[in-house]
Design a protein around this motif. Sequence first.
Motif, PDB file in Angstrom:
ATOM      1  N   GLU A  17      41.857  46.800  40.522  1.00  0.00           N
ATOM      2  CA  GLU A  17      42.350  46.295  41.813  1.00  0.00           C
ATOM      3  C   GLU A  17      41.678  44.977  42.183  1.00  0.00           C
ATOM      4  O   GLU A  17      42.328  44.051  42.677  1.00  0.00           O
ATOM      5  CB  GLU A  17      42.113  47.326  42.913  1.00  0.00           C
ATOM      6  N   ILE A  18      40.378  44.886  41.947  1.00  0.00           N
ATOM      7  CA  ILE A  18      39.641  43.650  42.256  1.00  0.00           C
ATOM      8  C   ILE A  18      40.166  42.508  41.399  1.00  0.00           C
ATOM      9  O   ILE A  18      40.390  41.397  41.899  1.00  0.00           O
ATOM     10  CB  ILE A  18      38.126  43.857  42.050  1.00  0.00           C
ATOM     11  N   LEU A  19      40.375  42.758  40.112  1.00  0.00           N
ATOM     12  CA  LEU A  19      40.889  41.723  39.217  1.00  0.00           C
ATOM     13  C   LEU A  19      42.256  41.236  39.676  1.00  0.00           C
ATOM     14  O   LEU A  19      42.521  40.026  39.698  1.00  0.00           O
ATOM     15  CB  LEU A  19      40.967  42.256  37.787  1.00  0.00           C
ATOM     16  N   THR A  20      43.112  42.154  40.107  1.00  0.00           N
ATOM     17  CA  THR A  20      44.433  41.774  40.619  1.00  0.00           C
ATOM     18  C   THR A  20      44.298  40.865  41.832  1.00  0.00           C
ATOM     19  O   THR A  20      44.992  39.842  41.941  1.00  0.00           O
ATOM     20  CB  THR A  20      45.240  43.040  40.991  1.00  0.00           C
ATOM     21  N   GLU A  21      43.400  41.217  42.751  1.00  0.00           N
ATOM     22  CA  GLU A  21      43.187  40.403  43.952  1.00  0.00           C
ATOM     23  C   GLU A  21      42.608  39.028  43.593  1.00  0.00           C
ATOM     24  O   GLU A  21      43.014  38.008  44.153  1.00  0.00           O
ATOM     25  CB  GLU A  21      42.244  41.112  44.924  1.00  0.00           C
ATOM     26  N   LEU A  22      41.663  38.998  42.676  1.00  0.00           N
ATOM     27  CA  LEU A  22      41.058  37.722  42.295  1.00  0.00           C
ATOM     28  C   LEU A  22      42.074  36.799  41.618  1.00  0.00           C
ATOM     29  O   LEU A  22      42.028  35.580  41.804  1.00  0.00           O
ATOM     30  CB  LEU A  22      39.855  37.952  41.379  1.00  0.00           C
ATOM     31  N   ARG A  23      42.978  37.369  40.846  1.00  0.00           N
ATOM     32  CA  ARG A  23      44.035  36.559  40.225  1.00  0.00           C
ATOM     33  C   ARG A  23      44.967  35.975  41.278  1.00  0.00           C
ATOM     34  O   ARG A  23      45.531  34.899  41.089  1.00  0.00           O
ATOM     35  CB  ARG A  23      44.824  37.394  39.223  1.00  0.00           C
ATOM     36  N   ARG A  24      45.138  36.700  42.380  1.00  0.00           N
ATOM     37  CA  ARG A  24      46.010  36.244  43.463  1.00  0.00           C
ATOM     38  C   ARG A  24      45.397  35.078  44.230  1.00  0.00           C
ATOM     39  O   ARG A  24      46.089  34.205  44.727  1.00  0.00           O
ATOM     40  CB  ARG A  24      46.275  37.420  44.417  1.00  0.00           C
ATOM     41  N   GLU A  60      43.588  31.662  44.953  1.00  0.00           N
ATOM     42  CA  GLU A  60      43.521  30.348  44.305  1.00  0.00           C
ATOM     43  C   GLU A  60      42.205  29.667  44.643  1.00  0.00           C
ATOM     44  O   GLU A  60      41.874  29.475  45.811  1.00  0.00           O
ATOM     45  CB  GLU A  60      44.680  29.463  44.779  1.00  0.00           C
ATOM     46  N   ASN A  61      41.451  29.288  43.626  1.00  0.00           N
ATOM     47  CA  ASN A  61      40.205  28.530  43.777  1.00  0.00           C
ATOM     48  C   ASN A  61      39.215  29.154  44.754  1.00  0.00           C
ATOM     49  O   ASN A  61      38.489  28.443  45.442  1.00  0.00           O
ATOM     50  CB  ASN A  61      40.509  27.096  44.214  1.00  0.00           C
ATOM     51  N   GLY A  62      39.188  30.459  44.858  1.00  0.00           N
ATOM     52  CA  GLY A  62      38.213  31.125  45.722  1.00  0.00           C
ATOM     53  C   GLY A  62      38.541  31.052  47.203  1.00  0.00           C
ATOM     54  O   GLY A  62      37.776  31.528  48.017  1.00  0.00           O
ATOM     55  N   ALA A  63      39.643  30.445  47.571  1.00  0.00           N
ATOM     56  CA  ALA A  63      40.022  30.376  48.981  1.00  0.00           C
ATOM     57  C   ALA A  63      40.638  31.713  49.403  1.00  0.00           C
ATOM     58  O   ALA A  63      41.117  32.476  48.588  1.00  0.00           O
ATOM     59  CB  ALA A  63      41.030  29.252  49.193  1.00  0.00           C
ATOM     60  N   ASN A  64      40.588  31.965  50.680  1.00  0.00           N
ATOM     61  CA  ASN A  64      41.201  33.156  51.263  1.00  0.00           C
ATOM     62  C   ASN A  64      40.614  34.476  50.752  1.00  0.00           C
ATOM     63  O   ASN A  64      41.311  35.466  50.676  1.00  0.00           O
ATOM     64  CB  ASN A  64      42.718  33.155  51.040  1.00  0.00           C
ATOM     65  N   VAL A  65      39.358  34.482  50.392  1.00  0.00           N
ATOM     66  CA  VAL A  65      38.712  35.731  50.003  1.00  0.00           C
ATOM     67  C   VAL A  65      38.309  36.434  51.298  1.00  0.00           C
ATOM     68  O   VAL A  65      37.482  35.925  52.044  1.00  0.00           O
ATOM     69  CB  VAL A  65      37.464  35.479  49.125  1.00  0.00           C
ATOM     70  N   ASP A  66      38.931  37.576  51.549  1.00  0.00           N
ATOM     71  CA  ASP A  66      38.620  38.262  52.804  1.00  0.00           C
ATOM     72  C   ASP A  66      37.347  39.100  52.673  1.00  0.00           C
ATOM     73  O   ASP A  66      36.884  39.423  51.578  1.00  0.00           O
ATOM     74  CB  ASP A  66      39.795  39.096  53.289  1.00  0.00           C
ATOM     75  N   ASP A  67      36.775  39.429  53.810  1.00  0.00           N
ATOM     76  CA  ASP A  67      35.516  40.167  53.857  1.00  0.00           C
ATOM     77  C   ASP A  67      35.643  41.560  53.236  1.00  0.00           C
ATOM     78  O   ASP A  67      34.677  42.077  52.662  1.00  0.00           O
ATOM     79  CB  ASP A  67      35.017  40.289  55.300  1.00  0.00           C
ATOM     80  N   GLU A  68      36.820  42.172  53.353  1.00  0.00           N
ATOM     81  CA  GLU A  68      37.023  43.508  52.779  1.00  0.00           C
ATOM     82  C   GLU A  68      36.902  43.478  51.262  1.00  0.00           C
ATOM     83  O   GLU A  68      36.280  44.357  50.667  1.00  0.00           O
ATOM     84  CB  GLU A  68      38.386  44.055  53.184  1.00  0.00           C
ATOM     85  N   ALA A  73      33.283  43.038  50.350  1.00  0.00           N
ATOM     86  CA  ALA A  73      32.551  44.284  50.561  1.00  0.00           C
ATOM     87  C   ALA A  73      32.837  45.282  49.434  1.00  0.00           C
ATOM     88  O   ALA A  73      31.930  45.961  48.946  1.00  0.00           O
ATOM     89  CB  ALA A  73      32.916  44.895  51.913  1.00  0.00           C
ATOM     90  N   THR A  74      34.085  45.344  48.995  1.00  0.00           N
ATOM     91  CA  THR A  74      34.450  46.239  47.893  1.00  0.00           C
ATOM     92  C   THR A  74      33.762  45.812  46.605  1.00  0.00           C
ATOM     93  O   THR A  74      33.229  46.646  45.869  1.00  0.00           O
ATOM     94  CB  THR A  74      35.979  46.262  47.701  1.00  0.00           C
ATOM     95  N   ILE A  75      33.752  44.514  46.337  1.00  0.00           N
ATOM     96  CA  ILE A  75      33.085  44.000  45.136  1.00  0.00           C
ATOM     97  C   ILE A  75      31.600  44.346  45.179  1.00  0.00           C
ATOM     98  O   ILE A  75      31.019  44.785  44.178  1.00  0.00           O
ATOM     99  CB  ILE A  75      33.298  42.480  44.996  1.00  0.00           C
ATOM    100  N   LYS A  76      30.978  44.198  46.340  1.00  0.00           N
ATOM    101  CA  LYS A  76      29.559  44.518  46.487  1.00  0.00           C
ATOM    102  C   LYS A  76      29.310  46.004  46.235  1.00  0.00           C
ATOM    103  O   LYS A  76      28.364  46.375  45.531  1.00  0.00           O
ATOM    104  CB  LYS A  76      29.074  44.128  47.880  1.00  0.00           C
ATOM    105  N   THR A  77      30.154  46.857  46.795  1.00  0.00           N
ATOM    106  CA  THR A  77      30.004  48.304  46.605  1.00  0.00           C
ATOM    107  C   THR A  77      30.142  48.686  45.133  1.00  0.00           C
ATOM    108  O   THR A  77      29.348  49.463  44.609  1.00  0.00           O
ATOM    109  CB  THR A  77      31.048  49.074  47.445  1.00  0.00           C
ATOM    110  N   VAL A  78      31.152  48.127  44.472  1.00  0.00           N
ATOM    111  CA  VAL A  78      31.359  48.427  43.050  1.00  0.00           C
ATOM    112  C   VAL A  78      30.166  47.948  42.224  1.00  0.00           C
ATOM    113  O   VAL A  78      29.662  48.668  41.361  1.00  0.00           O
ATOM    114  CB  VAL A  78      32.671  47.785  42.540  1.00  0.00           C
TER     115      VAL A  78
END
Length: 108
Positions: free
Chosen positions: A70-77, A79-87, A90-95
């Motif tokens: 799921e994280i990989l899918t979101e990261l592919r979506r 562009e250039n690290g913009a629009n990375v939401d806090d949720e 937080a999920t990446i940190k937990t994983v």
Amino acid sequence: MDKKLDAKGRWRNKASSFMMSPEEWDDLDTRVRLSGLTKQEYMIRRLLERDVVVQPNTRVFKALRNQMTEILTELRRIENGANVDDELLATIKTVAETYNGLEEKKKS
């Protein structure tokens, strides 16, 4: 209704409930899946400020794999690290914390 004892032989016959936002619910669900515990046990441990120790098993590894997908899918979506939401952060940190904790156990 049958009475059930917990792992320490105590009757758990008191109920508690509360409301959460969909985002909070999803975050809790993710943390529970990654812990390998039941939702009840996870919440009791966290509410009573006890450690949540992840026991590596196939269910935890499957949850980690699915969460990473799921994280990989979101990261592919994104562009250039913009629009990375806090949720997502937080999920990446937990994983990452869960995975690092499993690695430390493996070395011991």
